[in-house]
Design a protein around this motif. Structure first.
Motif, PDB file in Angstrom:
ATOM      1  N   GLU A   1     -32.993  23.999  54.215  1.00  0.00           N
ATOM      2  CA  GLU A   1     -32.889  24.823  55.436  1.00  0.00           C
ATOM      3  C   GLU A   1     -31.945  25.997  55.259  1.00  0.00           C
ATOM      4  OE1 GLU A   1     -31.856  22.468  58.762  1.00  0.00           O
ATOM      5  OE2 GLU A   1     -33.709  21.266  58.737  1.00  0.00           O
ATOM      6  N   ARG A   2     -30.814  25.763  54.569  1.00  0.00           N
ATOM      7  CA  ARG A   2     -29.862  26.865  54.366  1.00  0.00           C
ATOM      8  C   ARG A   2     -30.495  27.987  53.552  1.00  0.00           C
ATOM      9  NH1 ARG A   2     -26.820  28.512  50.400  1.00  0.00           N
ATOM     10  NH2 ARG A   2     -27.395  26.725  49.111  1.00  0.00           N
ATOM     11  N   GLU A   3     -31.257  27.615  52.526  1.00  0.00           N
ATOM     12  CA  GLU A   3     -31.906  28.623  51.684  1.00  0.00           C
ATOM     13  C   GLU A   3     -33.021  29.340  52.453  1.00  0.00           C
ATOM     14  OE1 GLU A   3     -31.291  26.530  47.306  1.00  0.00           O
ATOM     15  OE2 GLU A   3     -32.988  25.946  48.579  1.00  0.00           O
ATOM     16  N   GLU A   4     -33.739  28.561  53.272  1.00  0.00           N
ATOM     17  CA  GLU A   4     -34.769  29.190  54.098  1.00  0.00           C
ATOM     18  C   GLU A   4     -34.146  30.225  55.035  1.00  0.00           C
ATOM     19  OE1 GLU A   4     -37.406  26.646  56.183  1.00  0.00           O
ATOM     20  OE2 GLU A   4     -37.532  25.193  54.543  1.00  0.00           O
ATOM     21  N   ALA A   5     -33.005  29.897  55.634  1.00  0.00           N
ATOM     22  CA  ALA A   5     -32.329  30.822  56.545  1.00  0.00           C
ATOM     23  C   ALA A   5     -31.876  32.084  55.801  1.00  0.00           C
ATOM     24  CB  ALA A   5     -31.141  30.144  57.210  1.00  0.00           C
ATOM     25  N   GLN A   6     -31.374  31.879  54.572  1.00  0.00           N
ATOM     26  CA  GLN A   6     -30.945  33.028  53.785  1.00  0.00           C
ATOM     27  C   GLN A   6     -32.134  33.907  53.411  1.00  0.00           C
ATOM     28  OE1 GLN A   6     -28.460  32.024  50.471  1.00  0.00           O
ATOM     29  NE2 GLN A   6     -28.144  34.154  49.844  1.00  0.00           N
ATOM     30  N   MET A   7     -33.237  33.284  53.057  1.00  0.00           N
ATOM     31  CA  MET A   7     -34.453  34.036  52.741  1.00  0.00           C
ATOM     32  C   MET A   7     -34.942  34.820  53.960  1.00  0.00           C
ATOM     33  SD  MET A   7     -35.652  33.515  49.564  1.00  0.00           S
ATOM     34  CE  MET A   7     -37.432  33.486  49.611  1.00  0.00           C
ATOM     35  N   GLN A   8     -34.820  34.194  55.114  1.00  0.00           N
ATOM     36  CA  GLN A   8     -35.253  34.873  56.337  1.00  0.00           C
ATOM     37  C   GLN A   8     -34.386  36.102  56.608  1.00  0.00           C
ATOM     38  OE1 GLN A   8     -35.530  32.238  59.671  1.00  0.00           O
ATOM     39  NE2 GLN A   8     -37.090  33.477  60.700  1.00  0.00           N
ATOM     40  N   ARG A   9     -33.086  35.985  56.345  1.00  0.00           N
ATOM     41  CA  ARG A   9     -32.199  37.142  56.516  1.00  0.00           C
ATOM     42  C   ARG A   9     -32.558  38.247  55.529  1.00  0.00           C
ATOM     43  NH1 ARG A   9     -28.314  32.969  57.296  1.00  0.00           N
ATOM     44  NH2 ARG A   9     -27.660  33.106  55.096  1.00  0.00           N
ATOM     45  N   ILE A  10     -32.910  37.856  54.317  1.00  0.00           N
ATOM     46  CA  ILE A  10     -33.320  38.855  53.323  1.00  0.00           C
ATOM     47  C   ILE A  10     -34.583  39.569  53.779  1.00  0.00           C
ATOM     48  CG2 ILE A  10     -34.219  39.128  50.979  1.00  0.00           C
ATOM     49  CD1 ILE A  10     -32.283  36.926  50.098  1.00  0.00           C
TER      50      ILE A  10
ATOM     51  N   VAL B   1     -34.380  40.780  45.436  1.00  0.00           N
ATOM     52  CA  VAL B   1     -35.129  39.853  44.595  1.00  0.00           C
ATOM     53  C   VAL B   1     -34.189  39.195  43.592  1.00  0.00           C
ATOM     54  CG1 VAL B   1     -36.855  39.750  42.752  1.00  0.00           C
ATOM     55  CG2 VAL B   1     -37.376  40.935  44.884  1.00  0.00           C
ATOM     56  N   GLY B   2     -33.229  39.972  43.097  1.00  0.00           N
ATOM     57  CA  GLY B   2     -32.227  39.397  42.206  1.00  0.00           C
ATOM     58  C   GLY B   2     -31.394  38.340  42.903  1.00  0.00           C
ATOM     59  N   LEU B   3     -31.087  38.579  44.183  1.00  0.00           N
ATOM     60  CA  LEU B   3     -30.345  37.587  44.964  1.00  0.00           C
ATOM     61  C   LEU B   3     -31.156  36.305  45.121  1.00  0.00           C
ATOM     62  CD1 LEU B   3     -27.883  36.859  46.681  1.00  0.00           C
ATOM     63  CD2 LEU B   3     -29.000  37.974  48.632  1.00  0.00           C
ATOM     64  N   ILE B   4     -32.464  36.452  45.345  1.00  0.00           N
ATOM     65  CA  ILE B   4     -33.334  35.278  45.470  1.00  0.00           C
ATOM     66  C   ILE B   4     -33.394  34.537  44.138  1.00  0.00           C
ATOM     67  CG2 ILE B   4     -35.692  34.522  45.957  1.00  0.00           C
ATOM     68  CD1 ILE B   4     -35.964  36.981  47.781  1.00  0.00           C
ATOM     69  N   ALA B   5     -33.412  35.285  43.032  1.00  0.00           N
ATOM     70  CA  ALA B   5     -33.440  34.644  41.713  1.00  0.00           C
ATOM     71  C   ALA B   5     -32.194  33.802  41.487  1.00  0.00           C
ATOM     72  CB  ALA B   5     -33.582  35.708  40.628  1.00  0.00           C
TER      73      ALA B   5
END
Length: 479
Positions: A149-158, A19-23
């Protein structure tokens, strides 16, 4: 805070770090939900585990929302965005009824008002999926810009990482439950063992007493007196083994590993005061006589009493026992109790596998090693060999290489002769601890037949030879 019982503090810490990474991506709020099944095949409750900031979710004890099976099946594994312009009913990733519960509102008007006041930001909702099972949800949002899209992909990996971590966490919880159940079973087994050992001592004491009474009543020259002597001797042997078992049962019971003691380094606050059990604590457990304490030992003094008992058994089984033990044998480096156990196992084996009407042969001899024979890996020192041969059916070649493996019986397992496949394994372990070796030959080795036994008299059977090193002070006397 309501939280599934199976969630560990380590998993919560991982969720917080993610969650900190998402922040760090600019999210103004993030929530990780886990599903908790309320009934088999029924609804599953969504429970918030971690939120950023914590004020974004009401952490009351009754917090949580219900997802019904049809709602969980409708969850799309791809990330979906929710913005103020997107009606909740048209969200393709999560059913509207689920969003109602996720947002803690009961009606469309309440939901719209809730969005206007607090949620006026692009949201991304990702299911935590593993093998088609919804483990939970990851919901995040921010005010300043939409997700690319890049952030969506990173969120999906999380989300994928959290799903895998959740599976591992639940499996760890299940394993700890099984360990706890196994521990309770072990406690019951130890209690039963203590009861059996206590009950075993009474008849053993009585047996030894009867043997002593017989010894007093029988004259020295009476041939039956040796039977009474054997009863006392074997009773003492049983008593020693019983002490070994009793001691090791106590050690094992004291060192039962609790699930909390299996925690690795870096344990949480809840477990930091526990004291993990070290494997070294179990090193004192030993069911066999301690054979590594070597001293000068007389082979004849150990072997002769065993032969007296073996002859009595042989007479009952219509077997003959022939032994050749030279006088004035040099002492060997051994442990008397361990050597007695080894020879007893080998004699019992010979008695068991020799058919009625046949013979068992025992021969002891000194090998000076000048001719570099036998081919052993032991030091090039004088040896004493103790050969025990039966005249049974022998051992198939395919079984010879596995003969000293624990519980291995090979072709013998197909016979009606009882056995556990432990006797030879125990014998080899003890001999190796005494820095000796065991050899096996099938058919028998003719040179290990006592004088007077012709080679043609026996053409099958098996010969076991126990090799022990001569005690160093006796080496000069052999030269």
């Amino acid at each position: 805070m309501l939280m599934p019982a199976s969630v560990s503090s380590e998993f919560v810490t991982l969720c917080r770090s993610q969650v900190g990474l998402i922040a760090s991506l600019g999210a103004t709020f993030s929530v990780v939900y886990l599903t908790e099944e309320l009934a088999s095949g029924g609804a599953a409750k969504l429970i918030p585990i971690v939120a950023y900031p914590e004020t974004s979710v009401d952490w009351e004890e009754n917090q949580g929302w219900t997802l019904w099976p049809e709602e969980m099946e409708a969850v799309n594994p791809t990330p979906r965005l929710l913005s103020p312009e997107t009606p909740a009913k048209k969200l393709p990733g999560i059913p509207a009824i689920a969003l109602d519960r996720l947002e803690g509102v009961d009606s469309k008007s309440d939901r719209e008002q809730h969005q206007e006041n607090n949620w006026q930001q692009p949201q991304i909702v990702l299911p935590l999926l593993h093998e088609g099972v919804v483990m939970g949800l990851l919901v995040s949002g921010r005010k300043d810009r939409p997700w690319n899209e890049r952030e969506e992909a990173q969120m999906q990996r999380i989300a994928h990482s959290l799903a895998i971590a959740c599976v591992l966490d639940r499996r760890s919880h299940w394993i700890q439950q099984q360990v706890s159940k196994q521990q309770q079973l072990q406690i019951q087994q130890y209690d039963a063992m203590h009861n059996l050992l206590h009950q075993f001592k009474s008849p053993l004491t009585a047996l030894r007493t009867f043997g002593k009474l017989l010894m007093k009543r029988l004259l020295v020259e009476d041939k039956n007196r040796e039977v009474a002597v054997s009863i006392v001797r074997e009773s003492d042997r049983l008593s020693e083994l019983l002490q070994h078992i009793d001691r090791n049962v106590d050690i094992g019971e004291k060192n039962l590993i609790l699930p909390s003691q299996l925690k690795p380094k870096g344990k949480s606050e809840e477990t930091k005061n526990t004291h993990p059990v070290e494997i070294s604590q179990f090193s004192s457990i030993q069911l066999l006589p301690a054979a590594n304490f070597l001293e000068p030992c007389s082979v004849a003094e150990v072997l002769n009493p065993l032969l007296d008992s073996a002859r009595a058994i042989a007479d009952e089984c219509n077997l003959k026992l022939q032994a050749e033990i030279p006088a004035n044998l040099p002492l060997v480096q051994a442990n008397a109790k361990a050597l007695r156990e080894v020879l007893s196992n080998l004699l019992d084996n010979a008695l068991k596998y020799t058919p009625a009407g046949r013979q068992i042969y025992i021969k002891v001899k000194v090998e000076d090693r000048n001719n570099k024979s036998p081919k052993l890996s032991m030091l090039d020192l004088p040896l004493i060999g103790i050969g025990i041969s039966d005249s049974g059916s022998g051992i198939p070649p395919q079984d010879l290489e596995h003969l000293f493996e624990r519980h291995y019986r090979g072709a013998k397992a197909e016979t009606e002769i009882p056995g556990t496949g432990l006797g030879l394994a125990i014998a080899q372990d003890l001999v190796q601890e005494m820095q000796g070796e065991v050899q096996v030959f099938s058919p028998v080795k003719s040179e290990w037949m006592p004088v007077g036994v012709r080679k043609n008299d026996i053409n099958k059977g098996t010969t076991f030879i126990v090799w022990l090193q001569v005690e160093t002070k006796n080496i000069k006397n052999l030269n």
